[in-house]
Motif scaffolding. Structure first.
Motif, PDB file in Angstrom:
ATOM      1  N   LEU A   5       3.065 -24.121 -47.517  1.00 56.56           N
ATOM      2  CA  LEU A   5       3.090 -25.172 -46.501  1.00 56.56           C
ATOM      3  C   LEU A   5       3.162 -26.557 -47.122  1.00 56.56           C
ATOM      4  O   LEU A   5       3.505 -27.523 -46.448  1.00 56.56           O
ATOM      5  CB  LEU A   5       1.850 -25.069 -45.607  1.00 56.56           C
ATOM      6  CG  LEU A   5       1.714 -23.808 -44.756  1.00 56.56           C
ATOM      7  CD1 LEU A   5       0.374 -23.808 -44.034  1.00 56.56           C
ATOM      8  CD2 LEU A   5       2.854 -23.691 -43.760  1.00 56.56           C
ATOM      9  N   LEU A   6       2.828 -26.658 -48.397  1.00 59.50           N
ATOM     10  CA  LEU A   6       2.773 -27.956 -49.071  1.00 59.50           C
ATOM     11  C   LEU A   6       4.032 -28.247 -49.879  1.00 59.50           C
ATOM     12  O   LEU A   6       4.118 -29.299 -50.514  1.00 59.50           O
ATOM     13  CB  LEU A   6       1.545 -27.997 -49.993  1.00 59.50           C
ATOM     14  CG  LEU A   6       0.208 -27.688 -49.319  1.00 59.50           C
ATOM     15  CD1 LEU A   6      -0.902 -27.614 -50.355  1.00 59.50           C
ATOM     16  CD2 LEU A   6      -0.120 -28.729 -48.262  1.00 59.50           C
ATOM     17  N   ASP A  24       4.259 -33.363 -67.758  1.00 55.78           N
ATOM     18  CA  ASP A  24       3.710 -32.015 -67.556  1.00 55.78           C
ATOM     19  C   ASP A  24       3.952 -31.533 -66.129  1.00 55.78           C
ATOM     20  O   ASP A  24       4.255 -30.349 -65.902  1.00 55.78           O
ATOM     21  CB  ASP A  24       2.215 -32.009 -67.858  1.00 55.78           C
ATOM     22  CG  ASP A  24       1.919 -32.150 -69.346  1.00 55.78           C
ATOM     23  OD1 ASP A  24       2.844 -31.912 -70.155  1.00 55.78           O
ATOM     24  OD2 ASP A  24       0.780 -32.510 -69.688  1.00 55.78           O
ATOM     25  N   GLU A  25       3.812 -32.432 -65.177  1.00 55.32           N
ATOM     26  CA  GLU A  25       4.052 -32.055 -63.788  1.00 55.32           C
ATOM     27  C   GLU A  25       5.521 -31.720 -63.555  1.00 55.32           C
ATOM     28  O   GLU A  25       5.849 -30.746 -62.858  1.00 55.32           O
ATOM     29  CB  GLU A  25       3.598 -33.176 -62.855  1.00 55.32           C
ATOM     30  CG  GLU A  25       2.093 -33.376 -62.834  1.00 55.32           C
ATOM     31  CD  GLU A  25       1.672 -34.621 -62.073  1.00 55.32           C
ATOM     32  OE1 GLU A  25       0.477 -34.728 -61.721  1.00 55.32           O
ATOM     33  OE2 GLU A  25       2.532 -35.513 -61.865  1.00 55.32           O
ATOM     34  N   MET A  69      -1.187 -26.102 -55.573  1.00 52.00           N
ATOM     35  CA  MET A  69      -2.043 -26.748 -54.580  1.00 52.00           C
ATOM     36  C   MET A  69      -2.742 -27.960 -55.171  1.00 52.00           C
ATOM     37  O   MET A  69      -2.917 -28.974 -54.487  1.00 52.00           O
ATOM     38  CB  MET A  69      -3.063 -25.738 -54.022  1.00 52.00           C
ATOM     39  CG  MET A  69      -2.420 -24.599 -53.254  1.00 52.00           C
ATOM     40  SD  MET A  69      -3.595 -23.539 -52.371  1.00 52.00           S
ATOM     41  CE  MET A  69      -4.012 -24.599 -50.981  1.00 52.00           C
ATOM     42  N   ARG A  70      -3.123 -27.898 -56.438  1.00 52.40           N
ATOM     43  CA  ARG A  70      -3.741 -29.065 -57.080  1.00 52.40           C
ATOM     44  C   ARG A  70      -2.725 -30.196 -57.205  1.00 52.40           C
ATOM     45  O   ARG A  70      -3.056 -31.371 -56.981  1.00 52.40           O
ATOM     46  CB  ARG A  70      -4.299 -28.677 -58.456  1.00 52.40           C
ATOM     47  CG  ARG A  70      -5.559 -27.822 -58.380  1.00 52.40           C
ATOM     48  CD  ARG A  70      -6.226 -27.693 -59.731  1.00 52.40           C
ATOM     49  NE  ARG A  70      -5.418 -26.901 -60.663  1.00 52.40           N
ATOM     50  CZ  ARG A  70      -5.492 -25.575 -60.782  1.00 52.40           C
ATOM     51  NH1 ARG A  70      -6.337 -24.896 -60.005  1.00 52.40           N
ATOM     52  NH2 ARG A  70      -4.757 -24.929 -61.656  1.00 52.40           N
ATOM     53  N   LEU A  71      -1.496 -29.853 -57.568  1.00 54.35           N
ATOM     54  CA  LEU A  71      -0.455 -30.872 -57.658  1.00 54.35           C
ATOM     55  C   LEU A  71      -0.167 -31.467 -56.285  1.00 54.35           C
ATOM     56  O   LEU A  71       0.027 -32.687 -56.156  1.00 54.35           O
ATOM     57  CB  LEU A  71       0.814 -30.269 -58.248  1.00 54.35           C
ATOM     58  CG  LEU A  71       2.036 -31.197 -58.321  1.00 54.35           C
ATOM     59  CD1 LEU A  71       1.717 -32.447 -59.141  1.00 54.35           C
ATOM     60  CD2 LEU A  71       3.234 -30.462 -58.906  1.00 54.35           C
ATOM     61  N   VAL A  76      -0.558 -35.993 -52.386  1.00 54.53           N
ATOM     62  CA  VAL A  76      -1.021 -36.609 -51.137  1.00 54.53           C
ATOM     63  C   VAL A  76      -1.855 -37.849 -51.435  1.00 54.53           C
ATOM     64  O   VAL A  76      -1.738 -38.884 -50.753  1.00 54.53           O
ATOM     65  CB  VAL A  76      -1.831 -35.592 -50.308  1.00 54.53           C
ATOM     66  CG1 VAL A  76      -2.469 -36.270 -49.100  1.00 54.53           C
ATOM     67  CG2 VAL A  76      -0.940 -34.443 -49.850  1.00 54.53           C
ATOM     68  N   TRP A  77      -2.684 -37.784 -52.451  1.00 62.13           N
ATOM     69  CA  TRP A  77      -3.577 -38.894 -52.783  1.00 62.13           C
ATOM     70  C   TRP A  77      -2.802 -40.129 -53.260  1.00 62.13           C
ATOM     71  O   TRP A  77      -3.078 -41.244 -52.839  1.00 62.13           O
ATOM     72  CB  TRP A  77      -4.563 -38.452 -53.855  1.00 62.13           C
ATOM     73  CG  TRP A  77      -5.473 -39.550 -54.332  1.00 62.13           C
ATOM     74  CD1 TRP A  77      -5.369 -40.271 -55.487  1.00 62.13           C
ATOM     75  CD2 TRP A  77      -6.618 -40.070 -53.639  1.00 62.13           C
ATOM     76  NE1 TRP A  77      -6.374 -41.196 -55.575  1.00 62.13           N
ATOM     77  CE2 TRP A  77      -7.159 -41.102 -54.455  1.00 62.13           C
ATOM     78  CE3 TRP A  77      -7.242 -39.774 -52.443  1.00 62.13           C
ATOM     79  CZ2 TRP A  77      -8.290 -41.821 -54.091  1.00 62.13           C
ATOM     80  CZ3 TRP A  77      -8.375 -40.488 -52.076  1.00 62.13           C
ATOM     81  CH2 TRP A  77      -8.878 -41.490 -52.889  1.00 62.13           C
ATOM     82  N   ARG A  78      -1.794 -39.911 -54.111  1.00 63.01           N
ATOM     83  CA  ARG A  78      -1.108 -41.054 -54.719  1.00 63.01           C
ATOM     84  C   ARG A  78       0.122 -41.491 -53.919  1.00 63.01           C
ATOM     85  O   ARG A  78       0.558 -42.635 -54.045  1.00 63.01           O
ATOM     86  CB  ARG A  78      -0.718 -40.721 -56.159  1.00 63.01           C
ATOM     87  CG  ARG A  78       0.404 -39.712 -56.298  1.00 63.01           C
ATOM     88  CD  ARG A  78       0.586 -39.262 -57.726  1.00 63.01           C
ATOM     89  NE  ARG A  78       1.632 -38.244 -57.845  1.00 63.01           N
ATOM     90  CZ  ARG A  78       1.793 -37.463 -58.898  1.00 63.01           C
ATOM     91  NH1 ARG A  78       0.959 -37.587 -59.936  1.00 63.01           N
ATOM     92  NH2 ARG A  78       2.753 -36.567 -58.936  1.00 63.01           N
TER      93      ARG A  78
END
Length: 227
Positions: A5-6, A24-25, A69-71, A76-78
């Motif tokens: 979903l993300l 890395d991402e 999910m962590r990425l 979302v935060w940045r």
């Protein structure tokens, strides 16, 4: 899968703000699909384009959803503005009546597509088939999608209904509206594309809400015991 979903959130950020991703991402995203594939297939109102493309390794996400999910949470935060813009685009069909010429509204097909399973249409009752065929032919033209398949008109009519009930202090009758609003928010938050099947419960709930306007003029009916 929840992580899938993300995908649209990450893809939107990668397309619009690629400079925010670390090497890395980017390497991790490349292990799912080349960056040019993310950019080519990203469509804010139809995440299925990228999700079901053979060049996109969704099993990489499904087998180990944690890193993605962590990425996505970091994205979302940045890049909150970009993610909110993507979410609005993917859920706008719930609130915007006109059908955009640049997007496709997924809805039930009337025809049986050619297949190798031997599935063909064999109407049990010809009259019923003729009636439903006429209904689909009436509903399908692009100029009528805003009325026949998109739920926005019904959503706004239901919103006005509950607004009028709140104005007249019919508090007891607002409970169905709260449930309808909660479900609408859930659909908006989880929509990957513009699909009538996802909005169908909202469509039905909105239509069933309209008769509550009766109680604006018959307040005595509210005194009936609730069982």
């Amino acid at each position: 899968a929840a992580a899938e979903l993300l995908i649209g959130d990450v893809a939107a950020s990668l397309v619009h703000e690629p400079e925010n991703f670390s090497p890395d991402e980017l390497q991790y995203l490349e292990s799912i699909a080349p960056v040019q594939v993310w950019e080519e297939l990203y469509d804010c109102d139809n995440a299925n384009r990228i999700l079901f493309d053979p060049r996109f390794d969704k099993l990489n996400i499904r087998n180990d959803p944690g890193p993605f999910m962590r990425l996505a949470a970091k994205t979302v935060w940045r890049d909150l503005d970009t993610v909110l813009g993507h979410r609005w685009c993917s859920a706008s069909y719930l609130l915007v009546p006109p059908q955009p010429s640049t997007s496709y509204l997924q809805r039930p097909p009337f025809e049986v597509f050619p297949n190798d399973l031997g599935i063909t249409r064999q109407p049990v009752f010809e009259t019923a088939f003729d009636v439903t065929l006429e209904i689909f032919q009436f509903a399908e033209p692009p100029g009528r999608l805003w009325l026949t398949w998109r739920p926005a008109v019904v959503v706004w009519l239901a919103t006005l209904t509950y607004g009028a009930l709140a104005y007249r202090r019919r508090w007891l009758l607002l409970w169905p509206g709260l449930l309808l609003a909660a479900h609408t928010l859930i659909v908006a938050a989880t929509s990957l594309s513009h699909q009538f099947r996802l909005a169908f419960p909202i469509y039905v709930g909105g239509l069933l809400s309209l008769p509550l306007l009766w109680f604006l003029y018959r307040p005595a009916d509210l005194q009936l015991p609730l069982v």
